[in-house]
Design an enzyme around this catalytic site. Structure first.
Site: not given
Lengths: 156, 446
Positions: B45, B100, B142, B168, B202-204, B304, B335
């Site tokens: 520092y 995550k 996410e 995702d 969807g997104a996937a 899932n 993923n």
């Protein structure tokens, strides 16, 4: 792809009605004041039949391999108090999704302008729901600007 | 292999609450420099650190050399689509983001920081994330609702000079592609002629469709199905999709060259592959529908916690290969097989972005890894416990970043592999050692 742009005929109405109906449904997504009437399909056909016949309304189609893939309808308006006096106002313009991004909307617009210019119109305008930002972008890209606003509400 | 795993969810949830309450969170920061005396801070520092800051002020890229930027990733969420729980808000997303971060560390050796943010406004999120660029080497988006997640990924990837990833979309798509590549090998199919149904838009699955295109599959042979049925250019909601979800709209134009109409049942007739990422099953896909697919059908039922159809039912109705999102069945499309290695490679090459072609390379590497181990109908994608796969994916991403000219560091693929292997092993060793000496308490032991 080289579609033909030509005047709408009586025999085009069945196919053209589908496109106009899609446009009206799309408009209805933008504002509750564009909620569709229960017999909209019938009204759309009636409207197109009139457009084919009437002098004050012009209708053109884009045809590709026997299929109507785009339509443009416009009213001819006499601007009593303003110059230039004669205006062509596009009330409906629609291209099927599959045939978009190929310049067909522009072609329909320019072809209409060319034809109506010959008939004495010096101003071209278009009406569409304020919230339709895709249309705003498209017409601005064609060098047009907002010249009048229409505000509305339901009377309680 | 029948209907297993339905129980147990509740028990795991109760344990998670108990442990969370004990540990008060799953991650913390620990120093990586020696501190033996308070005097050490005059280097770490002030005043010593001022010299480091001045150097970076002259050349911002030195932040990668002198700070932890080279290995840090921000996990950004607005909490609008957390797991299958929906919009539960940023605070409630924090335990998920911590989890995550833990995977990032354990499998990729990456220092990931959860940042749930208190706005769901698209423009505001863009501003916030862009402003984080000085502090991080990468951004992981996410659990953000669709279609907002597409705008965020596209805009931020374009406008930032560090890699942006939305797990995702891209993580799932990358793992799916890897599994599919091997499933095609086993069933003797090629990419161009394979007819694929993507069930759920969807997104996937939107990301999967785009990635399949980038990998050489024919968009025309893909049929997308959502809650309104088969997507095609003249479907009634296409005009609305053009405005609300241009990514799906685009696929509505480019996929389904035979212009099939109807629902999932019609879509599956004569299809070679179904990739379902729709609603938890069972019974969302019926066995009868699988029977109408081509022989040697490939079924990915990825919902899932329960797949759209139980693997045993799919196989009984003629499927040759079945994959799910679950670890208790063979062929888990996960993923987590992708993102730790992707970020390891992205950080090691200091890439400015990750494009679709780079993800294809990562998927190819995953597929190759499984092939080297020996493919079978029960093994088309590496398992999570085969941890050498993560440096392999890292080297594929890093080396392709060099090839595409996005990398700030240029090395051979082998060098990137050795580097990634070293970092990941070191981090795992640290964690194991901390547990061994009791500095990370393991309350599960008693």
């Amino acid at each position: 792809m080289e579609p033909i742009i030509r005047e709408m005929k009586e025999e085009d109405i069945e196919q053209a009605a589908n496109l106009l109906l899609r446009l009206k449904k799309f408009n209805s997504e933008h504002d509750p004041l564009f909620s569709l009437v229960h017999n909209v399909e019938e009204e759309v056909k009636k409207y197109l039949k009139q457009a084919v016949k009437e002098q004050f309304r012009d209708a053109y189609v884009a045809e590709y391999q026997g299929k109507i893939i785009g339509i443009i309808l416009a009213d001819i308006i006499d601007r009593l108090f303003y110059n230039p006096r004669k205006e062509v106002r596009i009330t409906d313009i629609y291209v099927l999704p599959e045939f978009r991004k190929k310049g067909l909307g522009t072609e329909l617009l320019r072809e209409l302008a060319k034809i109506e210019k010959k008939k004495g119109c010096s101003v071209i305008t278009v009406e569409f729901p304020t919230e339709n930002l895709v249309a705003t972008k498209f017409f601005k890209g064609e060098g047009m600007r907002s010249i009048i606003s229409i505000y509305g509400k339901i009377i309680e | 292999m029948k209907n297993e795993g339905e129980e147990g969810g509740k028990e795991l949830g109760e344990l998670a609450i108990r442990y969370s309450n004990h540990y008060h969170g799953k991650i913390s920061s620990i120093p990586k420099v020696p501190i033996k005396h308070l005097d050490d801070f005059s280097i770490w520092y002030t005043p010593g650190v001022a010299q480091v800051s001045m150097e970076i002020a002259k050349d911002k890229e030195l932040a990668y050399e002198y700070t932890w930027k080279w290995n840090s990733v921000a996990i950004i969420t607005d909490g609008t689509r957390v797991l299958g729980l929906g919009n539960i808000g940023p605070e409630a997303s924090l335990p998920v983001m911590e989890g995550k971060a833990l995977i990032f560390k354990y499998l990729g050796g990456v220092d990931a920081i959860p940042i749930p943010i208190g706005t769901t406004d698209k423009e505001m999120i863009i501003k916030v994330v862009k402003s984080l660029e000085p502090a991080f080497g990468g951004i992981n988006l996410e659990d953000i609702e669709s279609p907002k997640c597409f705008t965020l990924l596209d805009t931020l990837s374009r406008e930032m000079n560090i890699p942006v990833w939305h797990d995702d979309q891209l993580g799932t798509a990358g793992a799916t592609l890897a599994a599919l590549i091997n499933a095609l090998k086993i069933t003797g199919r090629n990419k161009k002629d394979t007819r694929i149904v993507l069930f759920g838009s969807g997104a996937a699955n939107i990301a999967t469709a785009r990635l399949l295109g980038a990998a050489g599959f024919d968009f025309g042979n893909i049929i997308m199905v959502d809650s309104h049925g088969i997507l095609h250019p003249e479907r009634e909601d296409m005009d609305n999709l053009m405005v609300t979800n241009p990514w799906k709209y685009e696929l509505g134009i480019t996929t389904n060259k035979i212009r099939k109409k109807g629902g999932i049942q019609e879509a599956l007739e004569g299809a070679d592959v179904v990739i379902a990422a729709s609603h938890p099953g069972p019974g969302v896909i019926k066995g009868d529908w699988i029977r109408k697919m081509e022989k040697r059908a490939i079924v990915f039922a990825l919902a899932n916690p329960v797949p759209e159809i139980w693997p045993s039912e799919a196989i009984a109705n003629g499927a040759e290969i079945v994959a799910t999102g679950r670890s208790d069945f063979p062929n888990q499309v996960n993923n987590s097989l992708v993102f730790p290695g992707v970020f390891r490679g992205a950080l090691d090459s200091r890439t400015k972005r990750i494009n679709e072609q780079m993800i294809v390379e990562a998927s190819n590497e995953l597929a190759k890894f499984a092939e080297e181990k020996g493919l079978s109908t029960d093994y088309i994608i590496p398992r999570m416990d085969q941890w050498e796969v993560f440096p392999r994916v890292a080297s594929a991403i890093a080396y392709s970043a060099v090839k595409f000219g996005f990398a700030r560091i240029s090395k051979s693929k082998e060098e990137f592999y050795a580097n990634a292997l070293n970092i990941i092993s070191k981090n795992r060793n640290i964690i194991e050692k901390l547990i061994e000496i009791g500095l990370i308490e393991d309350i599960r032991r008693g």
